[in-house]
Motif scaffolding. Structure first.
Motif, PDB file in Angstrom:
ATOM      1  N   MET B  95      -9.343  -2.305   5.463  1.00  0.00           N
ATOM      2  CA  MET B  95      -8.891  -3.286   6.436  1.00  0.00           C
ATOM      3  C   MET B  95      -8.451  -2.618   7.729  1.00  0.00           C
ATOM      4  SD  MET B  95      -6.604  -6.588   5.801  1.00  0.00           S
ATOM      5  CE  MET B  95      -6.278  -7.723   7.137  1.00  0.00           C
ATOM      6  N   ILE B  96      -8.729  -3.294   8.830  1.00  0.00           N
ATOM      7  CA  ILE B  96      -8.271  -2.850  10.151  1.00  0.00           C
ATOM      8  C   ILE B  96      -7.377  -3.947  10.697  1.00  0.00           C
ATOM      9  CG2 ILE B  96      -8.973  -2.186  12.472  1.00  0.00           C
ATOM     10  CD1 ILE B  96     -11.764  -1.583  11.184  1.00  0.00           C
ATOM     11  N   PHE B  97      -6.207  -3.554  11.214  1.00  0.00           N
ATOM     12  CA  PHE B  97      -5.237  -4.570  11.621  1.00  0.00           C
ATOM     13  C   PHE B  97      -5.213  -4.786  13.123  1.00  0.00           C
ATOM     14  CE2 PHE B  97      -3.729  -2.936   7.568  1.00  0.00           C
ATOM     15  CZ  PHE B  97      -3.550  -4.107   6.875  1.00  0.00           C
ATOM     16  N   GLN B  98      -4.471  -5.826  13.471  1.00  0.00           N
ATOM     17  CA  GLN B  98      -4.386  -6.255  14.868  1.00  0.00           C
ATOM     18  C   GLN B  98      -3.541  -5.314  15.724  1.00  0.00           C
ATOM     19  OE1 GLN B  98      -3.012 -10.234  15.055  1.00  0.00           O
ATOM     20  NE2 GLN B  98      -2.922 -10.327  17.260  1.00  0.00           N
ATOM     21  N   GLU B  99      -2.498  -4.721  15.113  1.00  0.00           N
ATOM     22  CA  GLU B  99      -1.512  -3.986  15.896  1.00  0.00           C
ATOM     23  C   GLU B  99      -1.669  -2.484  15.743  1.00  0.00           C
ATOM     24  OE1 GLU B  99       0.497  -5.121  17.994  1.00  0.00           O
ATOM     25  OE2 GLU B  99       0.304  -7.262  17.599  1.00  0.00           O
ATOM     26  N   PRO B 100      -2.520  -1.850  16.527  1.00  0.00           N
ATOM     27  CA  PRO B 100      -2.688  -0.407  16.352  1.00  0.00           C
ATOM     28  C   PRO B 100      -1.400   0.355  16.689  1.00  0.00           C
ATOM     29  CG  PRO B 100      -3.802  -1.129  18.327  1.00  0.00           C
ATOM     30  CD  PRO B 100      -3.339  -2.358  17.628  1.00  0.00           C
ATOM     31  N   MET B 101      -0.516  -0.259  17.519  1.00  0.00           N
ATOM     32  CA  MET B 101       0.679   0.464  17.932  1.00  0.00           C
ATOM     33  C   MET B 101       1.659   0.644  16.771  1.00  0.00           C
ATOM     34  SD  MET B 101      -0.357   0.878  20.904  1.00  0.00           S
ATOM     35  CE  MET B 101       0.925   1.694  21.835  1.00  0.00           C
ATOM     36  N   THR B 102       1.689  -0.303  15.854  1.00  0.00           N
ATOM     37  CA  THR B 102       2.684  -0.215  14.790  1.00  0.00           C
ATOM     38  C   THR B 102       2.071   0.003  13.414  1.00  0.00           C
ATOM     39  OG1 THR B 102       2.631  -2.620  14.683  1.00  0.00           O
ATOM     40  CG2 THR B 102       4.411  -1.629  15.950  1.00  0.00           C
ATOM     41  N   SER B 103       0.741   0.044  13.349  1.00  0.00           N
ATOM     42  CA  SER B 103       0.120   0.117  12.028  1.00  0.00           C
ATOM     43  C   SER B 103       0.008   1.538  11.488  1.00  0.00           C
ATOM     44  CB  SER B 103      -1.270  -0.522  12.062  1.00  0.00           C
ATOM     45  OG  SER B 103      -1.135  -1.914  12.228  1.00  0.00           O
ATOM     46  N   LEU B 104       0.335   2.522  12.309  1.00  0.00           N
ATOM     47  CA  LEU B 104       0.325   3.902  11.825  1.00  0.00           C
ATOM     48  C   LEU B 104       1.762   4.356  11.625  1.00  0.00           C
ATOM     49  CD1 LEU B 104      -2.443   5.268  14.173  1.00  0.00           C
ATOM     50  CD2 LEU B 104      -2.555   5.246  11.697  1.00  0.00           C
ATOM     51  N   ASN B 105       1.993   5.128  10.570  1.00  0.00           N
ATOM     52  CA  ASN B 105       3.339   5.601  10.274  1.00  0.00           C
ATOM     53  C   ASN B 105       3.764   6.641  11.310  1.00  0.00           C
ATOM     54  OD1 ASN B 105       5.668   6.747   9.194  1.00  0.00           O
ATOM     55  ND2 ASN B 105       4.987   6.366   7.110  1.00  0.00           N
ATOM     56  N   PRO B 106       4.853   6.377  12.047  1.00  0.00           N
ATOM     57  CA  PRO B 106       5.247   7.280  13.126  1.00  0.00           C
ATOM     58  C   PRO B 106       5.660   8.674  12.637  1.00  0.00           C
ATOM     59  CG  PRO B 106       6.946   5.644  12.735  1.00  0.00           C
ATOM     60  CD  PRO B 106       5.744   5.225  11.944  1.00  0.00           C
ATOM     61  N   ALA B 107       5.969   8.804  11.356  1.00  0.00           N
ATOM     62  CA  ALA B 107       6.534  10.064  10.885  1.00  0.00           C
ATOM     63  C   ALA B 107       5.482  11.075  10.434  1.00  0.00           C
ATOM     64  CB  ALA B 107       7.505   9.796   9.739  1.00  0.00           C
ATOM     65  N   TYR B 108       4.215  10.655  10.351  1.00  0.00           N
ATOM     66  CA  TYR B 108       3.205  11.576   9.853  1.00  0.00           C
ATOM     67  C   TYR B 108       2.077  11.757  10.859  1.00  0.00           C
ATOM     68  CZ  TYR B 108       5.588  11.220   5.423  1.00  0.00           C
ATOM     69  OH  TYR B 108       6.543  11.276   4.450  1.00  0.00           O
ATOM     70  N   THR B 109       1.414  12.907  10.765  1.00  0.00           N
ATOM     71  CA  THR B 109       0.313  13.175  11.681  1.00  0.00           C
ATOM     72  C   THR B 109      -0.891  12.297  11.327  1.00  0.00           C
ATOM     73  OG1 THR B 109      -0.538  14.920  10.262  1.00  0.00           O
ATOM     74  CG2 THR B 109       1.000  15.578  11.999  1.00  0.00           C
ATOM     75  N   ILE B 110      -1.777  12.170  12.328  1.00  0.00           N
ATOM     76  CA  ILE B 110      -3.012  11.426  12.128  1.00  0.00           C
ATOM     77  C   ILE B 110      -3.787  12.000  10.943  1.00  0.00           C
ATOM     78  CG2 ILE B 110      -5.194  10.826  13.249  1.00  0.00           C
ATOM     79  CD1 ILE B 110      -2.667   9.656  14.507  1.00  0.00           C
ATOM     80  N   GLY B 111      -3.868  13.341  10.909  1.00  0.00           N
ATOM     81  CA  GLY B 111      -4.631  14.006   9.864  1.00  0.00           C
ATOM     82  C   GLY B 111      -4.098  13.655   8.482  1.00  0.00           C
ATOM     83  N   ASN B 112      -2.782  13.720   8.363  1.00  0.00           N
ATOM     84  CA  ASN B 112      -2.148  13.399   7.088  1.00  0.00           C
ATOM     85  C   ASN B 112      -2.499  11.979   6.644  1.00  0.00           C
ATOM     86  OD1 ASN B 112      -0.222  12.562   5.150  1.00  0.00           O
ATOM     87  ND2 ASN B 112       1.178  14.178   5.812  1.00  0.00           N
ATOM     88  N   GLN B 113      -2.417  11.044   7.564  1.00  0.00           N
ATOM     89  CA  GLN B 113      -2.651   9.645   7.195  1.00  0.00           C
ATOM     90  C   GLN B 113      -4.120   9.356   6.926  1.00  0.00           C
ATOM     91  OE1 GLN B 113      -0.130   6.661   9.263  1.00  0.00           O
ATOM     92  NE2 GLN B 113       0.629   8.365  10.461  1.00  0.00           N
ATOM     93  N   LEU B 114      -5.001  10.109   7.596  1.00  0.00           N
ATOM     94  CA  LEU B 114      -6.433   9.924   7.336  1.00  0.00           C
ATOM     95  C   LEU B 114      -6.806  10.486   5.973  1.00  0.00           C
ATOM     96  CD1 LEU B 114      -7.987  10.851  10.793  1.00  0.00           C
ATOM     97  CD2 LEU B 114      -8.338   8.697   9.587  1.00  0.00           C
ATOM     98  N   THR B 115      -6.352  11.710   5.710  1.00  0.00           N
ATOM     99  CA  THR B 115      -6.815  12.365   4.492  1.00  0.00           C
ATOM    100  C   THR B 115      -6.229  11.727   3.241  1.00  0.00           C
ATOM    101  OG1 THR B 115      -5.074  13.987   4.873  1.00  0.00           O
ATOM    102  CG2 THR B 115      -7.292  14.607   5.518  1.00  0.00           C
ATOM    103  N   GLU B 116      -5.023  11.165   3.338  1.00  0.00           N
ATOM    104  CA  GLU B 116      -4.441  10.612   2.115  1.00  0.00           C
ATOM    105  C   GLU B 116      -5.245   9.420   1.597  1.00  0.00           C
ATOM    106  OE1 GLU B 116      -0.484   9.070   2.392  1.00  0.00           O
ATOM    107  OE2 GLU B 116      -1.016   7.605   3.915  1.00  0.00           O
ATOM    108  N   ALA B 117      -5.935   8.721   2.529  1.00  0.00           N
ATOM    109  CA  ALA B 117      -6.757   7.594   2.091  1.00  0.00           C
ATOM    110  C   ALA B 117      -7.888   8.098   1.202  1.00  0.00           C
ATOM    111  CB  ALA B 117      -7.323   6.851   3.302  1.00  0.00           C
ATOM    112  N   LEU B 118      -8.461   9.257   1.568  1.00  0.00           N
ATOM    113  CA  LEU B 118      -9.578   9.790   0.791  1.00  0.00           C
ATOM    114  C   LEU B 118      -9.086  10.405  -0.513  1.00  0.00           C
ATOM    115  CD1 LEU B 118     -12.633  10.204   0.807  1.00  0.00           C
ATOM    116  CD2 LEU B 118     -12.263  12.434   1.841  1.00  0.00           C
ATOM    117  N   SER B 119      -8.025  11.225  -0.426  1.00  0.00           N
ATOM    118  CA  SER B 119      -7.598  11.940  -1.630  1.00  0.00           C
ATOM    119  C   SER B 119      -6.993  10.989  -2.656  1.00  0.00           C
ATOM    120  CB  SER B 119      -6.618  13.057  -1.270  1.00  0.00           C
ATOM    121  OG  SER B 119      -5.622  12.551  -0.420  1.00  0.00           O
TER     122      SER B 119
END
Lengths: 305, 322, 298
Positions: B95-119
């Motif tokens: 799913m892709i959400f409406q609010e890109p500004m708040t839909s990512l966890n501010p405390a983690y890097t982009i890489g961390n949040q991307l890779t955890e979906a796969l692993s």
């Protein structure tokens, strides 16, 4: 980051200086120190002698400047009562208070954070209500009375733990609980509200949309963000606990910094009082400064500012 | 029938309020085939976002979902335990959400949040997950992808964040992507780019996409099929070309009249608007929900409204449509 | 447009006040706290009528009589007597006066100091704000118990000294709350509107600002009153608060301390009383916060 830290350090030093000045003025304006030191039966001549001996006849500005000049070199003069150097007295008593405060904070965090997290996840459940009762009682209970009650129950009735003294680690258990319980409600409530806020956020929904396991969502994504304000609060609470440990040390006869302060106050040992106030205020300031820096390290958004 | 990738029959979403219940989605049916881009279009509050959350099993805890069937790739989602549902989410449906500004966890890097979906869903090494993340970031048009992995969400613009969200949804190579107003919060120029990217990726990876939007202009540009929602119901559905050429439902016609058409709308000309307000969704609703705003309403509109099949796969729920 | 759908039922509109009242009476904590507080206040006011004995009258032949639920208790002294044979119930009743007077007076003083500083900081902003913020930080860095004890010891413990010391130490939260509330209000449109029709600064502050922050102030006042009562008990317990023979609850605990191993009730009774009073004040504060600001509920 470095500039942020340096600026905060500058403010911290200024606050420590102001606190010293405030205490200095409070103590000097509250009454005539020489009369208090000389005692109730002293003659006018004796009072004058004391005034001269301790340099209390000099102008206030001179006295403060003199005191401050020595204080920044960690020379707080000699105790009127113990006759030892104040810095030695403090050095011998500080460890007990630091251990007590550190363990009390650890106790508070170990109790409060899991309770706050569970109360948020299981909102309106019995455990949420239990947490509320603990918080409400903790805020309403005088800490000295709670300490005495612990002694009656665990030392007198059950005979499990010693009622006083720091000779063994068991002697620390009751004071740690009594002091730590004081900080528990605030930390628990903040953890709970923080978790509730975070659990309703968009990025938790994103985490769920990724199919992450509940544990990962709660501990990696939610708690990390909810805990940020708790760190600052914990530092402030530790500062308050060190300041308030006087009461607990008096109840449990633990000879720490608080007990020393109590003795000093009872004996008009003014250099010791002044030094302890400065030390406690400085510790508090350093703690809040440390919390700010730690916050900056955890929350990447603060670092940019 | 069962070869649809996603089949929804009689989906309801109810939200209990103090004394009454808000029936936000009122028995909708639709399906999505593999490799197809279906748009759910409607005004805000028509229940389209709740529909998307209901499909993913991400409804807020107080909302209630029920459906006669909610089949995804042969699995019945209504009876699937949460644990199994979580295995599907982010894996086979993303799913892709409406609010890109708040839909990512501010405390983690982009890489961390991307890779955890796969692993979470695949047995991969950290290096493999990282490579996949870099590859997808590049694919969604992010430059210097490798160095972005160490950045935090607040260091990226809204458009970049939405690209990251798209890359995140693609990590496990899902068969279905649900995009809930993915461009609404973005600047107009970025909107077009993101939309174009979404369409491109959909065709390249052969995914099915359900795109939720209120913007018929968006629908015209990317959709294969459209379902028009009004007051929690689908009122018209069909292939995008025929539906735009010959809208049968007065509401669809009203919506179409609201979009400015380059070349055809003259400067100074009034754009269309639909008068009136959406009915309250709390009680039961009988008859056509649109009839209080409809210029062609008649007595029969208060009775049951059947579906009518039109030409070329179009279908409409309107008494008046011939 | 005219043909509204008859089958849709709308929620009946509910006024803000009614919602608040429903929350108040639906909230058992606020009710309970309020009732206890009113009772304590009545006891304090009518202490001479309610107390069965003179709280100061000593009777060394009747020392440490246990309370009535104890096997050796007597109806003569329902809650027993202390080490000097003074009636515990009477001392407890008169003690409520001390706690309430100290709690209320210290809160009024600190409230005046704190709101003044907060309004100044919030209204003028800039340098004034920076200075007052600095004052708040400094105040927070001072160890309250220690400073209060030191001052009380130098000046000599008395009711007035305790009130003044606590009043001058507990203003920080008032200042913080008032400051941020003033900032919010000052950016609101209605202040601009009031200025536009020519109201003076003072008048704006009095008529527009205070009603807006009153709820927040009441909540802080309950917190600080509880805080002040607990601190008074602590000072008195440590022997530097209200001097004997005043029936301060903290002092009663201190006097009972040496007997607590054999007669635990001498500290249990004043301690529980203190706990109940502070609990009631906190419940009222929490209840008011919930009732007036539902979004802050936690």
């Amino acid at each position: 980051m470095l500039r942020f830290a340096l600026r905060r350090l500058g403010v911290a030093i200024a606050v420590a200086f102001t606190v010293s000045l405030a205490c200095f003025l409070l103590l000097h304006l509250s009454g005539d120190l020489a009369t208090s030191i000389a005692g109730p039966e002293a003659t006018a001549a004796q009072i004058e002698a004391v005034r001269k001996q301790y340099g209390l006849d000099r102008p206030l500005v001179t006295q403060f400047a003199d005191w401050l000049w020595h204080a920044v070199q960690l020379d707080f003069g000699r105790s009127y009562y113990f006759q030892d150097r104040v810095i030695d007295l403090i050095a011998s008593r500080l460890p007990v208070t630091m251990i007590l405060g550190g363990l009390a904070l650890a106790f508070a965090l170990i109790v409060a954070i899991p309770l706050g997290v569970i109360a948020a996840i299981k909102r309106d459940s019995w455990i949420d209500r239990l947490a509320l009762v603990i918080a409400v009682l903790g805020q309403a209970m005088p800490s000295f009375w709670f300490g005495l009650t612990l002694i009656i129950v665990f030392s007198v009735q059950l005979r499990w733990l010693p009622a006083s003294g720091a000779d063994s680690w068991q002697g620390f258990i009751l004071p740690v609980v009594a002091l730590g319980y004081y900080a528990t409600p605030a930390i628990m409530r903040l953890t709970r509200t923080g978790m509730l806020d975070v659990l309703g956020s968009d990025y938790i929904r994103t985490a769920r949309a990724k199919g992450l396991r509940t544990g990962t969502i709660m501990f990696k994504h939610a708690l990390r963000n909810a805990i940020i304000p708790v760190i600052a609060l914990a530092a402030v609470q530790l500062g308050f606990m060190l300041g308030g440990s006087l009461v607990i040390e008096a109840v449990f006869s633990l000879h720490g910094l608080g007990y020393l302060a109590w003795e000093a106050i009872a004996r008009n040992d003014y250099p010791v009082m002044q030094a302890i106030v400065l030390i406690l205020a400085s510790i508090y300031i350093l703690l809040t400064l440390g919390a700010d820096l730690l916050n900056a390290a955890i929350d990447p958004r603060i670092r940019v500012r | 029938m069962t070869d649809h990738l996603l089949e929804v029959r009689d989906l309801h979403v109810d939200i209990p309020l103090g004394h009454s219940t808000l029936h936000a989605v009122r028995g909708i049916d639709f399906h999505v085939d593999r490799g197809e881009l279906v748009c759910l279009v409607g005004e805000s509050g028509c229940g389209k976002s709740l529909t998307s959350l209901a499909l993913m099993g991400l409804l807020p805890s107080r909302a209630r979902r029920r459906a006669a069937a909610l089949r995804f790739a042969g699995a019945e989602l209504t009876t699937l335990p949460e644990r199994r549902m979580a295995d599907l989410r982010g894996n086979r449906m993303a799913m892709i959400f409406q609010e890109p500004m708040t839909s990512l966890n501010p405390a983690y890097t982009i890489g961390n949040q991307l890779t955890e979906a796969l692993s979470r869903h695949r047995k991969v090494t950290a290096a493999q997950a990282r490579d996949r993340a870099v590859h997808l970031l590049e694919r969604v048009g992010i430059t210097a992808a490798a160095s972005r992995l160490g950045q935090y969400p607040h260091q990226l613009s809204g458009g970049l964040r939405q690209r990251v969200m798209i890359a995140m949804a693609l990590m496990c190579g899902p068969e279905l992507i649900i995009a809930d107003e993915p461009t609404t919060a973005l600047d107009v120029t970025i909107q077009a780019q993101i939309l174009h990217l979404l369409r491109e990726l959909q065709q390249e990876f052969g995914m099915a996409v359900v795109l939720i939007t209120h913007d018929l202009g968006v629908v015209a540009r990317v959709a294969d099929r459209v379902a028009v929602m009004y007051a929690g119901e689908i009122v018209e559905t069909g292939p995008v070309a025929s539906l735009f050429a010959a809208p049968s439902h007065p509401y669809t016609r009203g919506l179409l009249a609201c979009i400015p058409v380059p070349g055809r709308t003259r400067p100074g000309e009034m754009l269309g608007s639909i008068p009136g307000i959406v009915p309250s969704l709390t009680g039961r609703l009988e008859g056509c929900a649109f009839r209080n705003r409809c210029g062609e309403a008649r007595d029969a509109c208060a009775g049951p409204v059947p579906w009518r099949q039109g030409l070329a796969g179009q279908a409409v729920r309107c008494v008046g449509a011939a | 447009m005219t043909a509204t759908l008859p089958l849709s039922d709308h929620l009946p509109p509910r006024s803000v006040f009614a919602t608040a009242m429903r929350r108040v009476f639906g909230h058992h904590g606020l009710m309970l706290g309020g009732i206890i507080l009113v009772l304590v206040a009545l006891v304090a006011i009518f202490a001479p009528l309610l107390a069965p004995h003179d709280p100061y009258a000593q009777n060394l032949s009747r020392r440490l009589i246990p309370p009535i639920w104890h096997a050796k208790g007597t109806w003569e002294h329902v809650l027993g007597t202390d080490k000097l044979g003074r009636d515990y119930l009477s001392r407890l009743i008169y003690g409520s006066r001390l706690s309430l007077i100290i709690g209320l007076s210290a809160t009024v003083i600190s409230g005046l100091i704190g709101t003044t500083l907060g309004v100044l900081a919030g209204y003028f902003g800039g340098r004034t704000d920076a200075v007052i913020n600095y004052l708040i930080t400094t105040r927070l860095a001072m160890p309250v118990v220690l400073v209060a004890l030191a001052v009380a010891s130098l000046v000599g413990g008395s009711l007035q000294v305790v009130i003044l010391v606590l009043g001058f130490l507990l203003w920080d939260r008032f200042a913080v709350v008032t400051r941020s509330a003033t900032m919010q209000v000052c950016h609101g449109d209605y202040i601009a509107a009031a200025q536009a029709i020519g109201c003076s600064t003072t008048r704006i502050l009095l008529s527009e600002l205070l009603p807006n922050i009153l709820n927040a102030l009441i909540v802080v006042a309950t917190l600080e009153m509880a805080h002040a009562i607990l601190l008074e008990a602590t000072l008195s317990f440590l022997g530097l608060g209200v001097p004997p023979p005043a029936p301060s609850w903290g002092l009663m605990i201190a006097e009972g301390k040496q007997y607590m191993f054999f007669s635990p009730w001498v500290i249990a009774i004043p301690g529980v009383t203190l706990l109940i009073l502070v609990l009631a004040i906190n419940l009222v504060g929490d209840g008011i916060r919930d009732a007036t600001a539902p979004e802050n509920r936690n």
